[in-house]
Design a protein around this motif. Structure first.
Motif, PDB file in Angstrom:
ATOM      1  N   ALA A  24      -0.701  32.483  23.510  1.00 29.50           N
ATOM      2  CA  ALA A  24       0.183  31.437  23.013  1.00 29.50           C
ATOM      3  C   ALA A  24       1.555  31.564  23.663  1.00 29.50           C
ATOM      4  O   ALA A  24       2.088  32.669  23.807  1.00 29.50           O
ATOM      5  CB  ALA A  24       0.310  31.523  21.500  1.00 29.50           C
ATOM      6  N   ILE A  25       2.109  30.442  24.082  1.00 23.65           N
ATOM      7  CA  ILE A  25       3.472  30.436  24.620  1.00 23.65           C
ATOM      8  C   ILE A  25       4.430  29.724  23.666  1.00 23.65           C
ATOM      9  O   ILE A  25       5.642  29.769  23.865  1.00 23.65           O
ATOM     10  CB  ILE A  25       3.529  29.798  26.018  1.00 23.65           C
ATOM     11  N   PHE A  26       3.870  29.077  22.643  1.00 24.28           N
ATOM     12  CA  PHE A  26       4.674  28.476  21.576  1.00 24.28           C
ATOM     13  C   PHE A  26       4.103  28.986  20.261  1.00 24.28           C
ATOM     14  O   PHE A  26       2.979  28.644  19.885  1.00 24.28           O
ATOM     15  CB  PHE A  26       4.605  26.950  21.623  1.00 24.28           C
ATOM     16  N   THR A  27       4.871  29.814  19.565  1.00 24.85           N
ATOM     17  CA  THR A  27       4.365  30.438  18.342  1.00 24.85           C
ATOM     18  C   THR A  27       5.167  30.037  17.106  1.00 24.85           C
ATOM     19  O   THR A  27       4.833  30.463  16.007  1.00 24.85           O
ATOM     20  CB  THR A  27       4.397  31.971  18.470  1.00 24.85           C
ATOM     21  N   SER A  28       6.222  29.244  17.297  1.00 29.48           N
ATOM     22  CA  SER A  28       7.055  28.848  16.168  1.00 29.48           C
ATOM     23  C   SER A  28       7.747  27.526  16.498  1.00 29.48           C
ATOM     24  O   SER A  28       7.766  27.088  17.656  1.00 29.48           O
ATOM     25  CB  SER A  28       8.121  29.917  15.875  1.00 29.48           C
ATOM     26  N   GLN A  29       8.310  26.915  15.491  1.00 29.08           N
ATOM     27  CA  GLN A  29       9.066  25.680  15.714  1.00 29.08           C
ATOM     28  C   GLN A  29      10.226  25.930  16.667  1.00 29.08           C
ATOM     29  O   GLN A  29      10.558  25.087  17.507  1.00 29.08           O
ATOM     30  CB  GLN A  29       9.598  25.150  14.380  1.00 29.08           C
ATOM     31  N   ALA A  30      10.834  27.115  16.567  1.00 25.25           N
ATOM     32  CA  ALA A  30      11.959  27.446  17.446  1.00 25.25           C
ATOM     33  C   ALA A  30      11.524  27.457  18.914  1.00 25.25           C
ATOM     34  O   ALA A  30      12.277  27.034  19.792  1.00 25.25           O
ATOM     35  CB  ALA A  30      12.544  28.799  17.056  1.00 25.25           C
ATOM     36  N   ASP A  31      10.311  27.944  19.176  1.00 22.72           N
ATOM     37  CA  ASP A  31       9.804  27.958  20.551  1.00 22.72           C
ATOM     38  C   ASP A  31       9.652  26.540  21.091  1.00 22.72           C
ATOM     39  O   ASP A  31      10.084  26.236  22.206  1.00 22.72           O
ATOM     40  CB  ASP A  31       8.453  28.668  20.616  1.00 22.72           C
ATOM     41  N   TYR A  32       9.016  25.689  20.307  1.00 23.90           N
ATOM     42  CA  TYR A  32       8.833  24.295  20.726  1.00 23.90           C
ATOM     43  C   TYR A  32      10.187  23.609  20.935  1.00 23.90           C
ATOM     44  O   TYR A  32      10.377  22.866  21.901  1.00 23.90           O
ATOM     45  CB  TYR A  32       8.035  23.528  19.675  1.00 23.90           C
ATOM     46  N   ASP A  33      11.107  23.862  20.026  1.00 28.70           N
ATOM     47  CA  ASP A  33      12.438  23.246  20.127  1.00 28.70           C
ATOM     48  C   ASP A  33      13.150  23.687  21.395  1.00 28.70           C
ATOM     49  O   ASP A  33      13.788  22.878  22.080  1.00 28.70           O
ATOM     50  CB  ASP A  33      13.293  23.624  18.913  1.00 28.70           C
ATOM     51  N   ARG A  34      13.061  24.968  21.719  1.00 30.17           N
ATOM     52  CA  ARG A  34      13.756  25.479  22.902  1.00 30.17           C
ATOM     53  C   ARG A  34      13.173  24.854  24.182  1.00 30.17           C
ATOM     54  O   ARG A  34      13.926  24.456  25.077  1.00 30.17           O
ATOM     55  CB  ARG A  34      13.640  26.996  22.975  1.00 30.17           C
ATOM     56  N   PHE A  35      11.859  24.743  24.262  1.00 25.59           N
ATOM     57  CA  PHE A  35      11.253  24.156  25.456  1.00 25.59           C
ATOM     58  C   PHE A  35      11.630  22.679  25.571  1.00 25.59           C
ATOM     59  O   PHE A  35      11.953  22.194  26.662  1.00 25.59           O
ATOM     60  CB  PHE A  35       9.733  24.310  25.405  1.00 25.59           C
ATOM     61  N   ALA A  36      11.596  21.966  24.452  1.00 26.94           N
ATOM     62  CA  ALA A  36      11.970  20.544  24.466  1.00 26.94           C
ATOM     63  C   ALA A  36      13.422  20.372  24.897  1.00 26.94           C
ATOM     64  O   ALA A  36      13.753  19.462  25.671  1.00 26.94           O
ATOM     65  CB  ALA A  36      11.742  19.934  23.085  1.00 26.94           C
ATOM     66  N   LEU A  37      14.292  21.239  24.405  1.00 24.19           N
ATOM     67  CA  LEU A  37      15.701  21.172  24.794  1.00 24.19           C
ATOM     68  C   LEU A  37      15.864  21.438  26.283  1.00 24.19           C
ATOM     69  O   LEU A  37      16.658  20.766  26.964  1.00 24.19           O
ATOM     70  CB  LEU A  37      16.511  22.182  23.979  1.00 24.19           C
ATOM     71  N   LEU A  38      15.091  22.369  26.811  1.00 19.46           N
ATOM     72  CA  LEU A  38      15.153  22.646  28.240  1.00 19.46           C
ATOM     73  C   LEU A  38      14.592  21.485  29.064  1.00 19.46           C
ATOM     74  O   LEU A  38      15.067  21.219  30.166  1.00 19.46           O
ATOM     75  CB  LEU A  38      14.400  23.938  28.557  1.00 19.46           C
ATOM     76  N   LEU A  39      13.581  20.790  28.541  1.00 20.80           N
ATOM     77  CA  LEU A  39      13.092  19.591  29.227  1.00 20.80           C
ATOM     78  C   LEU A  39      14.236  18.606  29.446  1.00 20.80           C
ATOM     79  O   LEU A  39      14.314  17.938  30.484  1.00 20.80           O
ATOM     80  CB  LEU A  39      11.999  18.910  28.404  1.00 20.80           C
ATOM     81  N   TYR A  40      15.111  18.536  28.473  1.00 18.43           N
ATOM     82  CA  TYR A  40      16.241  17.610  28.542  1.00 18.43           C
ATOM     83  C   TYR A  40      17.360  18.145  29.436  1.00 18.43           C
ATOM     84  O   TYR A  40      17.809  17.479  30.369  1.00 18.43           O
ATOM     85  CB  TYR A  40      16.769  17.358  27.138  1.00 18.43           C
ATOM     86  N   LEU A  41      17.785  19.371  29.186  1.00 17.94           N
ATOM     87  CA  LEU A  41      18.959  19.907  29.877  1.00 17.94           C
ATOM     88  C   LEU A  41      18.676  20.348  31.316  1.00 17.94           C
ATOM     89  O   LEU A  41      19.571  20.291  32.167  1.00 17.94           O
ATOM     90  CB  LEU A  41      19.530  21.088  29.083  1.00 17.94           C
ATOM     91  N   ALA A  42      17.455  20.794  31.603  1.00 22.74           N
ATOM     92  CA  ALA A  42      17.134  21.242  32.961  1.00 22.74           C
ATOM     93  C   ALA A  42      16.986  20.076  33.931  1.00 22.74           C
ATOM     94  O   ALA A  42      17.005  20.277  35.149  1.00 22.74           O
ATOM     95  CB  ALA A  42      15.852  22.072  32.955  1.00 22.74           C
ATOM     96  N   ASN A  43      16.867  18.876  33.395  1.00 23.38           N
ATOM     97  CA  ASN A  43      16.724  17.693  34.248  1.00 23.38           C
ATOM     98  C   ASN A  43      18.095  17.199  34.686  1.00 23.38           C
ATOM     99  O   ASN A  43      18.531  16.093  34.354  1.00 23.38           O
ATOM    100  CB  ASN A  43      15.963  16.601  33.498  1.00 23.38           C
ATOM    101  N   ASP A  44      18.776  18.028  35.440  1.00 24.55           N
ATOM    102  CA  ASP A  44      20.142  17.764  35.872  1.00 24.55           C
ATOM    103  C   ASP A  44      20.361  18.521  37.181  1.00 24.55           C
ATOM    104  O   ASP A  44      19.970  19.675  37.300  1.00 24.55           O
ATOM    105  CB  ASP A  44      21.124  18.249  34.796  1.00 24.55           C
ATOM    106  N   SER A  45      20.983  17.861  38.128  1.00 24.54           N
ATOM    107  CA  SER A  45      21.199  18.498  39.426  1.00 24.54           C
ATOM    108  C   SER A  45      22.193  19.651  39.362  1.00 24.54           C
ATOM    109  O   SER A  45      22.226  20.507  40.240  1.00 24.54           O
ATOM    110  CB  SER A  45      21.683  17.467  40.447  1.00 24.54           C
ATOM    111  N   SER A  46      23.007  19.706  38.317  1.00 27.84           N
ATOM    112  CA  SER A  46      23.963  20.800  38.165  1.00 27.84           C
ATOM    113  C   SER A  46      23.302  21.973  37.442  1.00 27.84           C
ATOM    114  O   SER A  46      22.221  21.847  36.872  1.00 27.84           O
ATOM    115  CB  SER A  46      25.196  20.338  37.385  1.00 27.84           C
TER     116      SER A  46
END
Length: 226
Positions: A24-46
């Motif tokens: 498992a790479i997502f074992t808690s709500q916090a894990d899912y939240d962190r990945f979703a947040l990175l989907l948003y923030l990592a999509n930036d050239s900076s």
């Protein structure tokens, strides 16, 4: 990220990977939240300074970050995603040179660092390099879009592909409430995480393919033609 053929600007791809040894790479709500947040923030050239971002929003929910945090030039257009306990799927289009490679590197590096620290884990968490498939025609696009959004059904109906879906209303409700997928965003939900998606740039035929029956139809059609 190994990829034998360079990703092309304006082309769409299905990216996916699972946990090493199917863990498992997502074992808690916090894990899912962190990945979703990175989907948003990592999509930036900076560069991404997640620690600073979280410090500024300390005491507030992740949803607030989706609502208030603005981004610069996006590397990719994200059309769909689904996070499952031991794997994930992304459907995205490259917007700039090496955009997918840069985005994937920031996304997976950021999540691996978080996971290892949070769970006392060391080493890699994914099963090799992230995998990719080029989506080069509309029927295949419809199939992948359906496949990604139907993925969570296996959690509630393990044999749905063999036996089909008997209670469509219950299955539709399950998918609509599965918050770790972009299906709710296409089926009428209004939530801050919609900002992950490039809905304005989504192909028109996908904007209408937002109901269970349509997803099942597209999925079945491509499977039968394969």
């Amino acid at each position: 990220m190994r990829h034998t053929t360079p990703f092309a600007i304006g082309e769409t791809y299905h990216l996916f990977n699972r946990g090493a040894n199917k863990q498992a790479i997502f074992t808690s709500q916090a894990d899912y939240d962190r990945f979703a947040l990175l989907l948003y923030l990592a999509n930036d050239s900076s560069a991404v300074n997640l620690r600073e971002t979280l410090r500024r929003y300390k005491g507030q929910t992740f949803e607030t970050i989706f609502e208030q945090e603005s981004k610069g030039e996006q590397l990719v257009d994200i059309y769909a995603y689904c996070l499952m306990p031991n794997h994930f799927h992304l459907v995205l289009q490259q917007k700039s040179e090496k955009g997918i490679t840069m985005f994937a590197r920031k996304l997976l590096t950021g999540y691996s660092m978080y996971f290892n620290i949070s769970h006392g884990h060391s080493g890699i968490i994914s099963q090799g390099a992230i995998k990719s498939r080029h989506i080069n025609n509309d029927p295949y696009f419809r199939y992948i879009f359906s496949y990604v959004h139907l993925n969570p059904l296996s959690l509630e109906y393990p044999d749905w592909e063999e036996k089909g879906i008997i209670d469509h209303a219950s299955a539709r409700e399950f998918l609509s409430k599965y918050v770790h997928s972009s299906f709710p965003d296409y089926s009428g939900a209004v939530r801050p995480r919609r900002s992950i998606l490039s809905l304005d740039n989504t192909p028109d035929f996908l904007k209408t393919q937002n109901d269970l029956e349509e997803l099942l139809s597209s999925y079945k059609a491509e499977k039968e033609s394969a």
